[in-house]
Scaffold this motif. Structure first.
Motif, PDB file in Angstrom:
ATOM      1  N   GLY A 126      80.502 -29.120  93.297  1.00 20.63           N
ATOM      2  CA  GLY A 126      80.035 -27.832  93.786  1.00 20.63           C
ATOM      3  C   GLY A 126      80.218 -27.684  95.292  1.00 20.63           C
ATOM      4  O   GLY A 126      79.801 -28.557  96.065  1.00 20.63           O
ATOM      5  N   ARG A 127      80.833 -26.575  95.668  1.00 14.61           N
ATOM      6  CA  ARG A 127      81.049 -26.330  97.096  1.00 14.61           C
ATOM      7  C   ARG A 127      79.801 -25.744  97.768  1.00 14.61           C
ATOM      8  O   ARG A 127      79.523 -26.029  98.927  1.00 14.61           O
ATOM      9  CB  ARG A 127      82.225 -25.370  97.270  1.00 14.61           C
ATOM     10  N   TRP A 128      79.065 -24.932  97.033  1.00 12.54           N
ATOM     11  CA  TRP A 128      77.942 -24.197  97.624  1.00 12.54           C
ATOM     12  C   TRP A 128      76.620 -24.885  97.282  1.00 12.54           C
ATOM     13  O   TRP A 128      76.319 -25.101  96.113  1.00 12.54           O
ATOM     14  CB  TRP A 128      77.943 -22.756  97.130  1.00 12.54           C
ATOM     15  N   ARG A 129      75.886 -25.223  98.306  1.00 11.30           N
ATOM     16  CA  ARG A 129      74.614 -25.938  98.114  1.00 11.30           C
ATOM     17  C   ARG A 129      73.456 -25.013  98.514  1.00 11.30           C
ATOM     18  O   ARG A 129      73.421 -24.516  99.648  1.00 11.30           O
ATOM     19  CB  ARG A 129      74.568 -27.214  98.940  1.00 11.30           C
ATOM     20  N   VAL A 130      72.543 -24.783  97.561  1.00  9.13           N
ATOM     21  CA  VAL A 130      71.312 -24.039  97.855  1.00  9.13           C
ATOM     22  C   VAL A 130      70.265 -25.061  98.291  1.00  9.13           C
ATOM     23  O   VAL A 130      69.986 -26.027  97.574  1.00  9.13           O
ATOM     24  CB  VAL A 130      70.812 -23.263  96.614  1.00  9.13           C
ATOM     25  N   ARG A 131      69.702 -24.824  99.458  1.00 14.16           N
ATOM     26  CA  ARG A 131      68.701 -25.756  99.983  1.00 14.16           C
ATOM     27  C   ARG A 131      67.401 -25.011 100.249  1.00 14.16           C
ATOM     28  O   ARG A 131      67.395 -23.827 100.616  1.00 14.16           O
ATOM     29  CB  ARG A 131      69.214 -26.396 101.273  1.00 14.16           C
ATOM     30  N   TRP A 132      66.316 -25.689 100.058  1.00 23.25           N
ATOM     31  CA  TRP A 132      64.996 -25.080 100.294  1.00 23.25           C
ATOM     32  C   TRP A 132      63.935 -26.162 100.431  1.00 23.25           C
ATOM     33  O   TRP A 132      64.190 -27.347 100.154  1.00 23.25           O
ATOM     34  CB  TRP A 132      64.636 -24.116  99.168  1.00 23.25           C
ATOM     35  N   TYR A 133      62.761 -25.753 100.874  1.00 25.88           N
ATOM     36  CA  TYR A 133      61.603 -26.639 100.939  1.00 25.88           C
ATOM     37  C   TYR A 133      60.603 -26.193  99.875  1.00 25.88           C
ATOM     38  O   TYR A 133      60.247 -25.014  99.796  1.00 25.88           O
ATOM     39  CB  TYR A 133      60.944 -26.591 102.323  1.00 25.88           C
ATOM     40  N   GLY A 134      60.193 -27.139  99.066  1.00 22.36           N
ATOM     41  CA  GLY A 134      59.214 -26.824  98.043  1.00 22.36           C
ATOM     42  C   GLY A 134      57.826 -26.676  98.628  1.00 22.36           C
ATOM     43  O   GLY A 134      57.598 -26.934  99.814  1.00 22.36           O
ATOM     44  N   PRO A 135      56.841 -26.267  97.814  1.00 21.84           N
ATOM     45  CA  PRO A 135      55.460 -26.131  98.273  1.00 21.84           C
ATOM     46  C   PRO A 135      54.895 -27.432  98.834  1.00 21.84           C
ATOM     47  O   PRO A 135      53.954 -27.416  99.634  1.00 21.84           O
ATOM     48  CB  PRO A 135      54.714 -25.704  97.008  1.00 21.84           C
ATOM     49  N   GLY A 163      56.493 -29.323 100.780  1.00 23.10           N
ATOM     50  CA  GLY A 163      57.114 -29.554 102.079  1.00 23.10           C
ATOM     51  C   GLY A 163      58.350 -30.420 102.039  1.00 23.10           C
ATOM     52  O   GLY A 163      58.971 -30.674 103.077  1.00 23.10           O
ATOM     53  N   LYS A 164      58.722 -30.886 100.852  1.00 23.21           N
ATOM     54  CA  LYS A 164      59.882 -31.765 100.734  1.00 23.21           C
ATOM     55  C   LYS A 164      61.152 -30.950 100.502  1.00 23.21           C
ATOM     56  O   LYS A 164      61.124 -29.925  99.813  1.00 23.21           O
ATOM     57  CB  LYS A 164      59.676 -32.742  99.579  1.00 23.21           C
ATOM     58  N   PRO A 165      62.290 -31.407 101.069  1.00 22.20           N
ATOM     59  CA  PRO A 165      63.550 -30.677 100.904  1.00 22.20           C
ATOM     60  C   PRO A 165      64.103 -30.828  99.490  1.00 22.20           C
ATOM     61  O   PRO A 165      64.007 -31.888  98.876  1.00 22.20           O
ATOM     62  CB  PRO A 165      64.470 -31.320 101.932  1.00 22.20           C
ATOM     63  N   LYS A 166      64.689 -29.754  98.976  1.00 20.98           N
ATOM     64  CA  LYS A 166      65.300 -29.739  97.644  1.00 20.98           C
ATOM     65  C   LYS A 166      66.701 -29.161  97.775  1.00 20.98           C
ATOM     66  O   LYS A 166      67.011 -28.438  98.735  1.00 20.98           O
ATOM     67  CB  LYS A 166      64.492 -28.868  96.676  1.00 20.98           C
ATOM     68  N   ASP A 219      59.691 -27.091  90.315  1.00 21.54           N
ATOM     69  CA  ASP A 219      60.806 -27.937  90.737  1.00 21.54           C
ATOM     70  C   ASP A 219      61.783 -28.076  89.571  1.00 21.54           C
ATOM     71  O   ASP A 219      61.409 -28.568  88.500  1.00 21.54           O
ATOM     72  CB  ASP A 219      60.271 -29.310  91.149  1.00 21.54           C
ATOM     73  N   PRO A 220      63.047 -27.627  89.720  1.00 19.10           N
ATOM     74  CA  PRO A 220      64.016 -27.718  88.620  1.00 19.10           C
ATOM     75  C   PRO A 220      64.166 -29.123  88.052  1.00 19.10           C
ATOM     76  O   PRO A 220      64.391 -29.294  86.854  1.00 19.10           O
ATOM     77  CB  PRO A 220      65.321 -27.235  89.264  1.00 19.10           C
ATOM     78  N   LYS A 221      64.037 -30.139  88.897  1.00 22.53           N
ATOM     79  CA  LYS A 221      64.186 -31.514  88.413  1.00 22.53           C
ATOM     80  C   LYS A 221      63.058 -31.897  87.463  1.00 22.53           C
ATOM     81  O   LYS A 221      63.242 -32.709  86.561  1.00 22.53           O
ATOM     82  CB  LYS A 221      64.239 -32.480  89.598  1.00 22.53           C
ATOM     83  N   GLN A 222      61.860 -31.315  87.679  1.00 20.04           N
ATOM     84  CA  GLN A 222      60.740 -31.610  86.790  1.00 20.04           C
ATOM     85  C   GLN A 222      60.996 -31.111  85.377  1.00 20.04           C
ATOM     86  O   GLN A 222      60.538 -31.686  84.404  1.00 20.04           O
ATOM     87  CB  GLN A 222      59.459 -30.985  87.339  1.00 20.04           C
ATOM     88  N   GLY A 223      61.755 -30.003  85.289  1.00 24.21           N
ATOM     89  CA  GLY A 223      62.059 -29.449  83.977  1.00 24.21           C
ATOM     90  C   GLY A 223      62.979 -30.316  83.146  1.00 24.21           C
ATOM     91  O   GLY A 223      63.133 -30.093  81.950  1.00 24.21           O
TER      92      GLY A 223
END
Length: 395
Positions: free
Chosen positions: A36-45, A47-50, A78-82
């Motif tokens: 994947g070329r495009w990376r979506v990045r964010w901070y979860g509730p 405070g950790k980066p995802k 968190d998508p990983k939790q799913g």
């Protein structure tokens, strides 16, 4: 820094290296998708980066918008939790059960092992959709169960309940947003077909045919206690003068046999005894220690259902009641119907049967309570006439 943003990985060394490997593999015939070329990045509730990567920009933009909405509304998961497997959540759920009695926990375990985990165990919890569950419920009603017979509506309902409680834990733990087991219509059992209501005469005939177990039949048929409660009754909990049976324990099936445990719903209670039944119980308690079982088995231990059921069925046959579908448990229905016919209100019947609430009693036996609308109307008429007569006299 934006809470959710998109990163173009085209100039990143790790992306370029991954692309080179992918291109080399492609030349050798690999059908693997490119990195994947495009990376979506964010901070979860927390405070950790995802981060999640996508091959196309529109995919990344759609995910960015969805994440922003979930984060703003507080519905973020968190998508990983799913990706957690259903069987892992099921074991967590069952291991954390605290309130249900041991027998209930064992029932849940059996349903998990027979029907729920074999179907859903290897599924990621986020992959289970409402329509998947709907199809499963339909199949449960058509296919034979583990014992070779189709599952009853009640069994399907309980199986669905267990699966739904597992997924409720997944929701509460933040692994998924909604429970796909919620909102399904289930076929309800026809209670009228399942209930058997004996008359006083039929109950007397059955008790007489039961021989030495005559008193036990009358206790089941007039007190409404469960079989497991009757076999756990001890001499010291029989209150002859007060004409009460104190119900505080029941036999519970566990691995390796039976043991005494709390009554269902933890509803300890006192149930009334008929005077005629008190006279029959008197010789069963006379001179016996308070800890002795009131209705022991032939070997001195508790009376076992499997051993006694053939004797019960023989008594049913002798009493001319074969074909009614009567069982020891269904004598509770007879106790309820006879009590209601004698004028007992719903709270009395609830106490006798050990139901958790009067609403439950009404759900099961509401159709047996007499229609008192005319009685209420007549009482209102009498009150109105009395009030109006007094007003006329004063005038």
């Amino acid at each position: 820094m934006a809470r959710v943003w998109i990163e173009d990985r085209a100039a990143h060394a790790d992306y370029q290296a991954a692309m080179e490997k992918w291109q080399a593999a492609k030349r050798e015939g690999s059908k693997r998708q490119p990195p994947g070329r495009w990376r979506v990045r964010w901070y979860g509730p927390d405070g950790k980066p995802k981060a999640l990567t996508f091959q196309k920009l529109p995919q990344a933009e759609a995910e960015k918008r969805a994440l922003e909405e979930r984060l703003s509304k507080g519905t973020y998961r968190d998508p990983k939790q799913g990706k957690t497997l259903f069987k892992e959540v099921a074991e967590e759920w069952h291991g954390a059960l605290r309130k249900p009695a041991e027998r209930t926990r064992n029932d849940y375990r059996e349903l998990l092992d027979l029907y729920v985990i074999p179907k859903w165990g290897t599924w990621q919890v986020s992959a289970i959709r409402w329509e998947d569950v709907s199809a499963w419920l339909t199949d449960l009603g058509k296919e034979p169960g583990k014992r070779g017979k189709p599952l009853s509506p009640a069994r399907i309902e309980k199986t669905h309940l267990v699966a739904s409680m597992v997924m409720k834990r997944a929701v509460m733990a933040g692994r998924i947003h909604v429970n796909p087991f919620a909102g399904h219509e289930l076929t309800k059992a026809d209670d009228d077909d399942d209930h058997v209501y004996l008359t006083h005469e039929q109950l007397a005939d059955l008790a007489d045919a039961a021989g030495e177990h005559r008193t036990l039949i009358l206790v089941l048929g007039y007190c409404g206690i469960r079989w497991s409660e009757a076999t756990a009754l001890k001499v010291g909990r029989v209150q002859l003068e007060a004409r009460r049976l104190r119900i505080v324990q029941a036999h519970t099936r566990v691995k390796g046999g039976m043991r005494l445990g709390p009554v269902k719903n933890h509803e300890k209670r006192s149930v009334p005894l008929l005077r005629s039944v008190v006279d029959l119980i008197q010789p069963l308690v006379a001179g016996r220690p308070s800890g002795a079982l009131l209705f022991p088995g032939g070997d001195g231990t508790h009376l076992r259902y499997g051993t006694w059921r053939p004797e019960f069925d023989a008594a049913v046959e002798e009493a001319g009641l074969a074909g009614l579908g009567i069982t020891p448990h269904k004598l509770r229905h007879t106790a309820a119907s006879l009590a209601i016919a004698s004028g007992a209100d719903v709270k009395v019947v609830q106490t006798m049967l050990g139901h958790k609430s009067a609403a439950m009693t009404l759900d099961v036996y509401g159709h047996l309570f007499p229609d008192r609308l005319d009685e209420v109307a007549d009482a209102l008429d009498a009150g109105r006439a009395s009030a109006l007569a007094g007003r006329t006299a004063v005038g």
